[in-house]
Design an enzyme around this catalytic site. Sequence first.
Site, PDB file in Angstrom:
ATOM      1  N   ARG A  35     -44.002 -17.487  23.818  1.00 33.63           N
ATOM      2  CA  ARG A  35     -42.990 -18.253  23.067  1.00 33.63           C
ATOM      3  C   ARG A  35     -43.356 -19.728  23.003  1.00 33.63           C
ATOM      4  O   ARG A  35     -43.039 -20.406  22.019  1.00 33.63           O
ATOM      5  CB  ARG A  35     -41.597 -18.042  23.653  1.00 33.63           C
ATOM      6  CG  ARG A  35     -41.427 -18.459  25.093  1.00 33.63           C
ATOM      7  CD  ARG A  35     -39.987 -18.249  25.537  1.00 33.63           C
ATOM      8  NE  ARG A  35     -39.810 -18.488  26.960  1.00 33.63           N
ATOM      9  CZ  ARG A  35     -38.653 -18.473  27.586  1.00 33.63           C
ATOM     10  NH1 ARG A  35     -37.542 -18.245  26.916  1.00 33.63           N
ATOM     11  NH2 ARG A  35     -38.563 -18.686  28.875  1.00 33.63           N
ATOM     12  N   GLU A  58     -26.298 -11.986  13.945  1.00 34.67           N
ATOM     13  CA  GLU A  58     -27.640 -11.629  13.470  1.00 34.67           C
ATOM     14  C   GLU A  58     -27.635 -10.770  12.211  1.00 34.67           C
ATOM     15  O   GLU A  58     -28.562 -10.868  11.398  1.00 34.67           O
ATOM     16  CB  GLU A  58     -28.424 -10.917  14.582  1.00 34.67           C
ATOM     17  CG  GLU A  58     -28.818 -11.821  15.748  1.00 34.67           C
ATOM     18  CD  GLU A  58     -27.707 -12.015  16.773  1.00 34.67           C
ATOM     19  OE1 GLU A  58     -26.611 -11.449  16.583  1.00 34.67           O
ATOM     20  OE2 GLU A  58     -27.936 -12.726  17.764  1.00 34.67           O
ATOM     21  N   ARG A  64     -42.003 -13.691  26.507  1.00 30.71           N
ATOM     22  CA  ARG A  64     -41.217 -14.762  27.097  1.00 30.71           C
ATOM     23  C   ARG A  64     -41.914 -15.405  28.296  1.00 30.71           C
ATOM     24  O   ARG A  64     -41.782 -16.600  28.531  1.00 30.71           O
ATOM     25  CB  ARG A  64     -39.864 -14.189  27.551  1.00 30.71           C
ATOM     26  CG  ARG A  64     -39.028 -15.130  28.392  1.00 30.71           C
ATOM     27  CD  ARG A  64     -37.886 -14.386  29.080  1.00 30.71           C
ATOM     28  NE  ARG A  64     -37.170 -15.256  30.000  1.00 30.71           N
ATOM     29  CZ  ARG A  64     -37.539 -15.487  31.259  1.00 30.71           C
ATOM     30  NH1 ARG A  64     -38.629 -14.932  31.741  1.00 30.71           N
ATOM     31  NH2 ARG A  64     -36.831 -16.295  32.030  1.00 30.71           N
ATOM     32  N   HIS A  74     -38.467 -12.057  23.967  1.00 27.73           N
ATOM     33  CA  HIS A  74     -37.707 -11.160  24.834  1.00 27.73           C
ATOM     34  C   HIS A  74     -37.968  -9.701  24.494  1.00 27.73           C
ATOM     35  O   HIS A  74     -37.067  -8.942  24.127  1.00 27.73           O
ATOM     36  CB  HIS A  74     -36.214 -11.508  24.799  1.00 27.73           C
ATOM     37  CG  HIS A  74     -35.940 -12.834  25.448  1.00 27.73           C
ATOM     38  ND1 HIS A  74     -36.405 -14.016  24.920  1.00 27.73           N
ATOM     39  CD2 HIS A  74     -35.318 -13.166  26.597  1.00 27.73           C
ATOM     40  CE1 HIS A  74     -36.060 -15.015  25.712  1.00 27.73           C
ATOM     41  NE2 HIS A  74     -35.407 -14.537  26.741  1.00 27.73           N
ATOM     42  N   PHE A 115     -31.368  -8.375  19.785  1.00 27.63           N
ATOM     43  CA  PHE A 115     -30.254  -8.785  18.929  1.00 27.63           C
ATOM     44  C   PHE A 115     -30.694  -9.009  17.480  1.00 27.63           C
ATOM     45  O   PHE A 115     -29.861  -9.150  16.608  1.00 27.63           O
ATOM     46  CB  PHE A 115     -29.603 -10.045  19.499  1.00 27.63           C
ATOM     47  CG  PHE A 115     -29.400  -9.956  20.993  1.00 27.63           C
ATOM     48  CD1 PHE A 115     -28.776  -8.853  21.547  1.00 27.63           C
ATOM     49  CD2 PHE A 115     -29.874 -10.940  21.841  1.00 27.63           C
ATOM     50  CE1 PHE A 115     -28.610  -8.731  22.920  1.00 27.63           C
ATOM     51  CE2 PHE A 115     -29.713 -10.828  23.222  1.00 27.63           C
ATOM     52  CZ  PHE A 115     -29.074  -9.720  23.767  1.00 27.63           C
ATOM     53  N   ASP A 155     -33.761 -11.590  32.493  1.00 24.00           N
ATOM     54  CA  ASP A 155     -32.697 -11.405  31.506  1.00 24.00           C
ATOM     55  C   ASP A 155     -32.178  -9.968  31.471  1.00 24.00           C
ATOM     56  O   ASP A 155     -31.122  -9.694  30.898  1.00 24.00           O
ATOM     57  CB  ASP A 155     -33.171 -11.843  30.116  1.00 24.00           C
ATOM     58  CG  ASP A 155     -33.325 -13.356  30.030  1.00 24.00           C
ATOM     59  OD1 ASP A 155     -33.178 -14.016  31.080  1.00 24.00           O
ATOM     60  OD2 ASP A 155     -33.595 -13.884  28.940  1.00 24.00           O
TER      61      ASP A 155
END
Lengths: 114, 324
Positions: free
Chosen positions: B17, B65, B174, B116, B90, B124
């Site tokens: 990222r 989203e 990530r 992610h 998401f 997470d």
Amino acid sequence: MATGHHRVASLCAILDANTLQADGRVCDTMDYAPVREKIEAFRWNVIETDGHDCDFLASAFHAARDCRDKPTLIVARTVKGKGVSFMEDQPHWHGTVKISDSDLERALAEIGTL
Amino acid sequence: MSQNFDFFPLGQEVSLREGFGRALVTLGRMRSDFYLFDADVAGGTGAKPFAGAFPERVVQFGIAEQNLMAAAAGFADTGLIPLVAGFASFTVMRAHEQLRTAVCYGGRNVKICCSHVGLDAGPDGATAQMLEDLATCRAIPGLTVVVPACANEIQPMLAAILNAPGPVYMRIGRSPSPIIYENPGPIRIGQGDILRNGDDMTLIACGTRVAAALKAADLLATKGISARVVNMRSIKPLDHALIEKCCIETGAIVTVEDHSALGGLGGAVAESVVQVCPVPMEIVAVRDLFGRSGEHSELFGAYGIDVADIVAAALKAQRRRHRS
């Protein structure tokens, strides 16, 4: 929500408010009323009108164009199957394409295409 | 174009990222035709530097989203390029129908870049650890799917996907991961890259698991096994010619991915192998499970996708190769 927040005034949506869905009346299946208060809460301009009257619709579109700071939803109150006596306001016709030749002929005659 | 890229030095561990953030700013200076579509996650996806450098090129949707994806489809019709950056769970999962119907059914030029993904999402936890995105995305007609293996691959890959017509999904990590390429050169969508040559088998990996496959190849070398390592950066279109070449020349395949074993890289390669040149094949991937919260480095071992698991799978493939 996003269009209200971003003040997308050039956007105009039309809700065909015919009160029917596949399994029956919207108000019996999962009622979404009151639509005006809900959509206004998303910072939209809401205009309700008769969806079968072209003069009313033209005025609604003019009003939508004149609204400079919000998107507009035109709630067009309609009768599903309008003009064909045996189809009008009947949930059965929401999702079927099966029709007898004689009923088809009658329907086309009623809406003036024969 | 690559002379304008700003690469991280070899020997570092950099999250994909962070590489994505740098790539967005670099490409943002080179071309003004793409816009960032954000769902309140620019800090998490790595897109924040772009939002800082080009605030007028960010469209904010909040945590909505499905609305974002549908709006991106409409925005693409203006001729400008919406670049959707979000958490994979998401973005491609929650908004999957909008991705499929509003974006891909119309062949719209939307680029979707997600962080992610997999166990790499670490602390997470299961809700953010997207382990099914390669399977769901590659099943959508017309959607190109690419996976960079290190932070330095993202600048040329982003350049390539911005130039490619139609929708593209890029899968970004990530957590910190070793730099593999000092300068990967231009990326051609649809082609894998042989990182190390070998004769006894081929380890075909994607994403952060490419670095793990390279370490596994080192260990296999000490056991007298010469393993070829391929970075399969393009999941769709898949490099069938390279897979066929590896089957013929090395006689066994081991795939490695931070994704479910159902329908991801292993599934895609298996579909190819059985049709082009069947050879013994092992799939190193997360079994039919959800992830859980933990350090990514611990989770890779706990879920069987770490270096030792690759070595074990390679040895199994080697035994099967000799039996057949």
